[in-house]
Scaffold this motif. Structure first.
Motif, PDB file in Angstrom:
ATOM      1  N   ARG A 252      -0.020  -5.804   8.737  1.00 40.02           N
ATOM      2  CA  ARG A 252       0.151  -6.662   7.561  1.00 40.02           C
ATOM      3  C   ARG A 252      -0.338  -5.940   6.298  1.00 40.02           C
ATOM      4  O   ARG A 252       0.340  -5.953   5.267  1.00 40.02           O
ATOM      5  CB  ARG A 252      -0.613  -7.970   7.756  1.00 40.02           C
ATOM      6  CG  ARG A 252      -0.430  -8.952   6.605  1.00 40.02           C
ATOM      7  CD  ARG A 252      -1.156 -10.262   6.857  1.00 40.02           C
ATOM      8  NE  ARG A 252      -0.624 -10.896   8.043  1.00 40.02           N
ATOM      9  CZ  ARG A 252      -1.373 -11.496   8.976  1.00 40.02           C
ATOM     10  NH1 ARG A 252      -2.678 -11.546   8.846  1.00 40.02           N
ATOM     11  NH2 ARG A 252      -0.815 -12.060  10.014  1.00 40.02           N
TER      12      ARG A 252
ATOM     13  N   ALA B 181       2.072  -3.129   5.285  1.00 44.91           N
ATOM     14  CA  ALA B 181       3.290  -3.669   4.670  1.00 44.91           C
ATOM     15  C   ALA B 181       3.027  -4.182   3.258  1.00 44.91           C
ATOM     16  O   ALA B 181       3.813  -3.917   2.338  1.00 44.91           O
ATOM     17  CB  ALA B 181       3.875  -4.785   5.539  1.00 44.91           C
ATOM     18  N   ARG B 182       1.934  -4.886   3.073  1.00 48.98           N
ATOM     19  CA  ARG B 182       1.625  -5.419   1.730  1.00 48.98           C
ATOM     20  C   ARG B 182       1.345  -4.305   0.731  1.00 48.98           C
ATOM     21  O   ARG B 182       1.731  -4.405  -0.425  1.00 48.98           O
ATOM     22  CB  ARG B 182       0.448  -6.379   1.800  1.00 48.98           C
ATOM     23  CG  ARG B 182       0.824  -7.655   2.533  1.00 48.98           C
ATOM     24  CD  ARG B 182       0.202  -8.867   1.910  1.00 48.98           C
ATOM     25  NE  ARG B 182       0.730 -10.053   2.561  1.00 48.98           N
ATOM     26  CZ  ARG B 182      -0.025 -10.991   3.114  1.00 48.98           C
ATOM     27  NH1 ARG B 182      -1.337 -10.890   3.083  1.00 48.98           N
ATOM     28  NH2 ARG B 182       0.528 -12.048   3.678  1.00 48.98           N
TER      29      ARG B 182
ATOM     30  N   GLY C 265       2.680  -1.372   0.826  1.00 54.10           N
ATOM     31  CA  GLY C 265       4.002  -0.825   0.515  1.00 54.10           C
ATOM     32  C   GLY C 265       4.763  -1.711  -0.454  1.00 54.10           C
ATOM     33  O   GLY C 265       5.396  -1.219  -1.395  1.00 54.10           O
ATOM     34  N   ASP C 266       4.695  -3.017  -0.244  1.00 50.66           N
ATOM     35  CA  ASP C 266       5.366  -3.964  -1.147  1.00 50.66           C
ATOM     36  C   ASP C 266       4.777  -3.898  -2.555  1.00 50.66           C
ATOM     37  O   ASP C 266       5.492  -4.095  -3.537  1.00 50.66           O
ATOM     38  CB  ASP C 266       5.247  -5.398  -0.613  1.00 50.66           C
ATOM     39  CG  ASP C 266       6.021  -5.603   0.676  1.00 50.66           C
ATOM     40  OD1 ASP C 266       6.897  -4.773   1.004  1.00 50.66           O
ATOM     41  OD2 ASP C 266       5.743  -6.609   1.363  1.00 50.66           O
ATOM     42  N   ALA C 267       3.469  -3.612  -2.658  1.00 47.55           N
ATOM     43  CA  ALA C 267       2.806  -3.537  -3.959  1.00 47.55           C
ATOM     44  C   ALA C 267       3.118  -2.228  -4.677  1.00 47.55           C
ATOM     45  O   ALA C 267       2.823  -2.089  -5.859  1.00 47.55           O
ATOM     46  CB  ALA C 267       1.296  -3.696  -3.786  1.00 47.55           C
ATOM     47  N   GLY C 268       3.694  -1.268  -3.956  1.00 48.62           N
ATOM     48  CA  GLY C 268       4.066   0.002  -4.569  1.00 48.62           C
ATOM     49  C   GLY C 268       2.919   0.972  -4.759  1.00 48.62           C
ATOM     50  O   GLY C 268       3.047   1.930  -5.520  1.00 48.62           O
TER      51      GLY C 268
END
Length: 178
Positions: free
Chosen positions: A25, A28-29, A31-34
């Motif tokens: 988790r 992934a987060r 990565g989503d935040a860049g």
């Protein structure tokens, strides 16, 4: 919430427990935040730890961009040092696995993938300088073509100075975060 205030996220993996739900988790987060991502495998000094198997699971789960920038010397209670895969020493200890020389090419491929000029020079066989490699590592982490994996034991301190030096040298600057 902490991902809004950082440029590089360090995802800690417990070597004895492997990839847990919160590990996936958090990865992934981030990565989503860049933000840039690094993986730190901790507790390599415990028994029944298979670094190669754990690295394979990390790469299967998180992708082939996960490349070790150091590898352990010894296993379990014999974990005594780490060897760089970027600056491979001329004499490699006999109980290092996997071979850092083999991983050097994988790491260099991931580094130059984020910089066209470096890639062209690297593919032409030109030797890259330490500053160029360090800058390339940072760009590759920011671009996501490299997610460095580090080995450590917080209990014994093995690998911790090397990880902290890498974090200081290769951490993503604010200008490279979207």
């Amino acid at each position: 919430g902490a991902l809004r205030a950082v440029e590089t996220a360090v995802i800690c993996v417990n070597a004895t427990a492997g990839l847990e739900v919160n590990t996936r988790r958090t990865f992934a987060r981030a990565g989503d935040a860049g933000v840039g991502r690094m993986v730190l495998i901790n507790k390599l000094d415990h028994e029944n730890v298979d670094f190669s198997e754990l690295l394979d699971r990390i790469q299967t789960t998180f992708g082939s961009a996960c490349v070790p920038l150091n590898v352990p010397v010894g296993n379990g209670h014999n974990f005594s040092a780490v060897v760089s895969t970027l600056k491979v020493p001329s004499e490699i200890p006999k109980d290092v696995q996997p071979d850092p020389t083999d991983l050097n090419k994988t790491a260099m491929d991931a580094i130059v993938e984020a910089d066209e000029e470096l890639m062209m020079r690297y593919l032409e066989g030109e030797e890259l300088g330490p500053e160029e490699i360090a800058s390339g590592v940072t760009k590759a982490i920011a671009a996501g073509t490299l997610i460095p994996v580090f080995c450590a034991s917080s209990k014994t301190g093995v690998g911790v100075p090397e990880f902290l030096d890498a974090l200081a040298a290769y951490g993503v600057p604010p200008a490279l975060v979207p």
